[in-house]
Design a protein around this motif. Structure first.
Motif, PDB file in Angstrom:
ATOM      1  N   GLN A  37     -11.765   1.574  -1.334  1.00  0.00           N
ATOM      2  CA  GLN A  37     -11.413   1.648   0.085  1.00  0.00           C
ATOM      3  C   GLN A  37      -9.910   1.424   0.327  1.00  0.00           C
ATOM      4  O   GLN A  37      -9.455   1.426   1.466  1.00  0.00           O
ATOM      5  CB  GLN A  37     -12.216   0.634   0.900  1.00  0.00           C
ATOM      6  CG  GLN A  37     -13.696   0.970   1.028  1.00  0.00           C
ATOM      7  CD  GLN A  37     -14.461   0.756  -0.270  1.00  0.00           C
ATOM      8  OE1 GLN A  37     -14.267  -0.249  -0.962  1.00  0.00           O
ATOM      9  NE2 GLN A  37     -15.309   1.703  -0.624  1.00  0.00           N
ATOM     10  N   GLY A  38      -9.157   1.204  -0.745  1.00  0.00           N
ATOM     11  CA  GLY A  38      -7.724   0.993  -0.611  1.00  0.00           C
ATOM     12  C   GLY A  38      -7.342  -0.444  -0.344  1.00  0.00           C
ATOM     13  O   GLY A  38      -6.209  -0.732   0.031  1.00  0.00           O
ATOM     14  N   GLN A  39      -8.257  -1.393  -0.541  1.00  0.00           N
ATOM     15  CA  GLN A  39      -7.969  -2.806  -0.319  1.00  0.00           C
ATOM     16  C   GLN A  39      -7.384  -3.435  -1.592  1.00  0.00           C
ATOM     17  O   GLN A  39      -7.780  -3.090  -2.709  1.00  0.00           O
ATOM     18  CB  GLN A  39      -9.243  -3.553   0.085  1.00  0.00           C
ATOM     19  CG  GLN A  39      -9.818  -3.107   1.414  1.00  0.00           C
ATOM     20  CD  GLN A  39     -11.186  -3.704   1.653  1.00  0.00           C
ATOM     21  OE1 GLN A  39     -12.085  -3.592   0.823  1.00  0.00           O
ATOM     22  NE2 GLN A  39     -11.346  -4.349   2.806  1.00  0.00           N
ATOM     23  N   THR A  57      -9.888 -10.155  -1.209  1.00  0.00           N
ATOM     24  CA  THR A  57      -9.772  -8.742  -0.861  1.00  0.00           C
ATOM     25  C   THR A  57      -9.032  -8.604   0.455  1.00  0.00           C
ATOM     26  O   THR A  57      -9.388  -9.248   1.450  1.00  0.00           O
ATOM     27  CB  THR A  57     -11.170  -8.101  -0.729  1.00  0.00           C
ATOM     28  OG1 THR A  57     -11.889  -8.290  -1.960  1.00  0.00           O
ATOM     29  CG2 THR A  57     -11.059  -6.609  -0.441  1.00  0.00           C
ATOM     30  N   TYR A  58      -8.000  -7.753   0.473  1.00  0.00           N
ATOM     31  CA  TYR A  58      -7.163  -7.619   1.659  1.00  0.00           C
ATOM     32  C   TYR A  58      -6.978  -6.162   2.070  1.00  0.00           C
ATOM     33  O   TYR A  58      -6.714  -5.300   1.227  1.00  0.00           O
ATOM     34  CB  TYR A  58      -5.776  -8.226   1.413  1.00  0.00           C
ATOM     35  CG  TYR A  58      -5.793  -9.715   1.202  1.00  0.00           C
ATOM     36  CD1 TYR A  58      -5.809 -10.595   2.282  1.00  0.00           C
ATOM     37  CD2 TYR A  58      -5.793 -10.253  -0.085  1.00  0.00           C
ATOM     38  CE1 TYR A  58      -5.826 -11.968   2.093  1.00  0.00           C
ATOM     39  CE2 TYR A  58      -5.806 -11.629  -0.287  1.00  0.00           C
ATOM     40  CZ  TYR A  58      -5.821 -12.479   0.803  1.00  0.00           C
ATOM     41  OH  TYR A  58      -5.838 -13.830   0.625  1.00  0.00           O
ATOM     42  N   SER A  59      -7.078  -5.927   3.369  1.00  0.00           N
ATOM     43  CA  SER A  59      -6.725  -4.632   3.936  1.00  0.00           C
ATOM     44  C   SER A  59      -5.244  -4.651   4.318  1.00  0.00           C
ATOM     45  O   SER A  59      -4.572  -5.686   4.206  1.00  0.00           O
ATOM     46  CB  SER A  59      -7.587  -4.321   5.163  1.00  0.00           C
ATOM     47  OG  SER A  59      -8.954  -4.245   4.805  1.00  0.00           O
ATOM     48  N   PHE A  60      -4.733  -3.506   4.801  1.00  0.00           N
ATOM     49  CA  PHE A  60      -3.324  -3.409   5.181  1.00  0.00           C
ATOM     50  C   PHE A  60      -2.961  -4.488   6.191  1.00  0.00           C
ATOM     51  O   PHE A  60      -3.706  -4.781   7.111  1.00  0.00           O
ATOM     52  CB  PHE A  60      -3.028  -2.040   5.791  1.00  0.00           C
ATOM     53  CG  PHE A  60      -3.291  -0.872   4.864  1.00  0.00           C
ATOM     54  CD1 PHE A  60      -3.468  -1.063   3.506  1.00  0.00           C
ATOM     55  CD2 PHE A  60      -3.364   0.414   5.366  1.00  0.00           C
ATOM     56  CE1 PHE A  60      -3.724   0.004   2.658  1.00  0.00           C
ATOM     57  CE2 PHE A  60      -3.622   1.489   4.532  1.00  0.00           C
ATOM     58  CZ  PHE A  60      -3.801   1.284   3.174  1.00  0.00           C
ATOM     59  N   PRO A  74       0.783  -1.232   0.000  1.00  0.00           N
ATOM     60  CA  PRO A  74       0.000   0.000   0.000  1.00  0.00           C
ATOM     61  C   PRO A  74       0.819   1.288   0.000  1.00  0.00           C
ATOM     62  O   PRO A  74       0.265   2.344  -0.251  1.00  0.00           O
ATOM     63  CB  PRO A  74      -0.753  -0.114   1.332  1.00  0.00           C
ATOM     64  CG  PRO A  74       0.233  -0.800   2.230  1.00  0.00           C
ATOM     65  CD  PRO A  74       0.966  -1.786   1.364  1.00  0.00           C
ATOM     66  N   ASN A  75       2.138   1.208   0.264  1.00  0.00           N
ATOM     67  CA  ASN A  75       2.816   2.476   0.569  1.00  0.00           C
ATOM     68  C   ASN A  75       4.274   2.563   0.145  1.00  0.00           C
ATOM     69  O   ASN A  75       5.024   3.365   0.681  1.00  0.00           O
ATOM     70  CB  ASN A  75       2.743   2.731   2.085  1.00  0.00           C
ATOM     71  CG  ASN A  75       3.520   1.676   2.874  1.00  0.00           C
ATOM     72  OD1 ASN A  75       3.511   0.514   2.532  1.00  0.00           O
ATOM     73  ND2 ASN A  75       4.190   2.085   3.935  1.00  0.00           N
ATOM     74  N   ASP A  76       4.692   1.744  -0.815  1.00  0.00           N
ATOM     75  CA  ASP A  76       6.098   1.762  -1.222  1.00  0.00           C
ATOM     76  C   ASP A  76       6.260   2.121  -2.693  1.00  0.00           C
ATOM     77  O   ASP A  76       5.381   1.851  -3.512  1.00  0.00           O
ATOM     78  CB  ASP A  76       6.746   0.387  -0.991  1.00  0.00           C
ATOM     79  CG  ASP A  76       6.857   0.044   0.491  1.00  0.00           C
ATOM     80  OD1 ASP A  76       6.907   0.968   1.317  1.00  0.00           O
ATOM     81  OD2 ASP A  76       6.871  -1.165   0.813  1.00  0.00           O
TER      82      ASP A  76
END
Length: 250
Positions: A220-222, A234-237, A100-102
């Motif tokens: 939702q950012g998943q 579907t996966y969250s952080f 999510p953030n790299d």
């Protein structure tokens, strides 16, 4: 026009924490705090960020994106990541965005980001976007699996001041585009730049390791993964891990 303020510090615990503690003091639309060294650099969760003093770019940006609905706050992560990629594209090829953030160069981590949002009854009040970009560090000593710097890729040092200026300008432009047409200027190019997009790779969740194709990221950012049985997962952080099997490409 967006008003800006730049604060330059030698050493600080965390630029994200600094902006969080002083957010109410600033009147500008965008405040940037950059430090030569962070004693408590933050990553996702409990992770820290390794950075040799004076070698890299460690900075945080404070904005007030009231127009972004809370349920679509991942748009800010997308826009921030794209702003970094577009600058790095001017230095090297093969830059991608790893959920999510790299920010990745091939299969190595060149930059990490951390976004922290504060919400109220009106929506998103403050958004702090923390960035750790490996610029001129030649050797990494931590047990991080795959760090890399621009110096290691290019074989020469990069002017950090010019790079920072370009990153700030790119961030501001990307925010403007987010206000114009999020789907066209943020969501679509973000998906086009996703690391492993459309490829079959190994992942691991609480049930074990599995093969899947990365299809994208939802509103939702998943993360959306299609497994070998054709099921969409579907996966969250922090609910899934990317399995790296390739060696470094340098």
């Amino acid at each position: 026009m967006m008003t800006r303020k730049l604060i330059q510090l030698d050493t600080i615990g965390s630029t994200n924490v600094y902006l969080s503690e002083h957010a109410s003091v600033f009147q500008e639309d965008m405040v940037v705090v950059v430090a030569d060294y962070q004693t408590c650099g933050k990553g996702q969760g409990q992770h820290s960020w390794e950075s040799e003093s004076g070698k890299n770019l460690l900075f945080s940006i404070l904005i007030h994106p009231h127009h972004i609905p809370i349920h679509r706050q991942f748009l800010l992560s997308m826009a921030g990541a794209l702003s970094i990629k577009r600058v790095l594209d001017g230095y090297v090829d093969d830059i991608s965005l790893k959920w999510p953030n790299d920010i990745y160069w091939r299969d190595s981590k060149l930059c990490g980001t951390l976004i922290e949002n504060t919400v109220d009854s009106q929506g998103i009040k403050n958004s702090i976007f923390g960035i750790g970009l490996n610029v001129n560090q030649a050797v990494f000593l931590s047990d991080a699996p795959n760090p890399i710097s621009l110096f290691q890729i290019l074989k020469h040092e990069v002017n950090r001041e010019k790079l920072l200026e370009r990153l700030i300008d790119s961030f501001a432009r990307q925010l403007d585009l987010l206000s114009v047409d999020p789907q066209k200027y943020v969501v679509k190019p973000y998906h086009e730049a996703l690391y492993r997009k459309g490829e079959a790779h190994l992942y691991q969740d609480s049930n074990g390791i599995f093969m899947a194709i990365l299809e994208g990221v939802n509103e939702q950012g998943q993360l959306l993964l299609r497994d070998e049985q054709g099921h969409l997962r579907t996966y969250s952080f922090k609910e899934v891990t990317f399995i790296h099997t390739k060696k470094k490409n340098y």
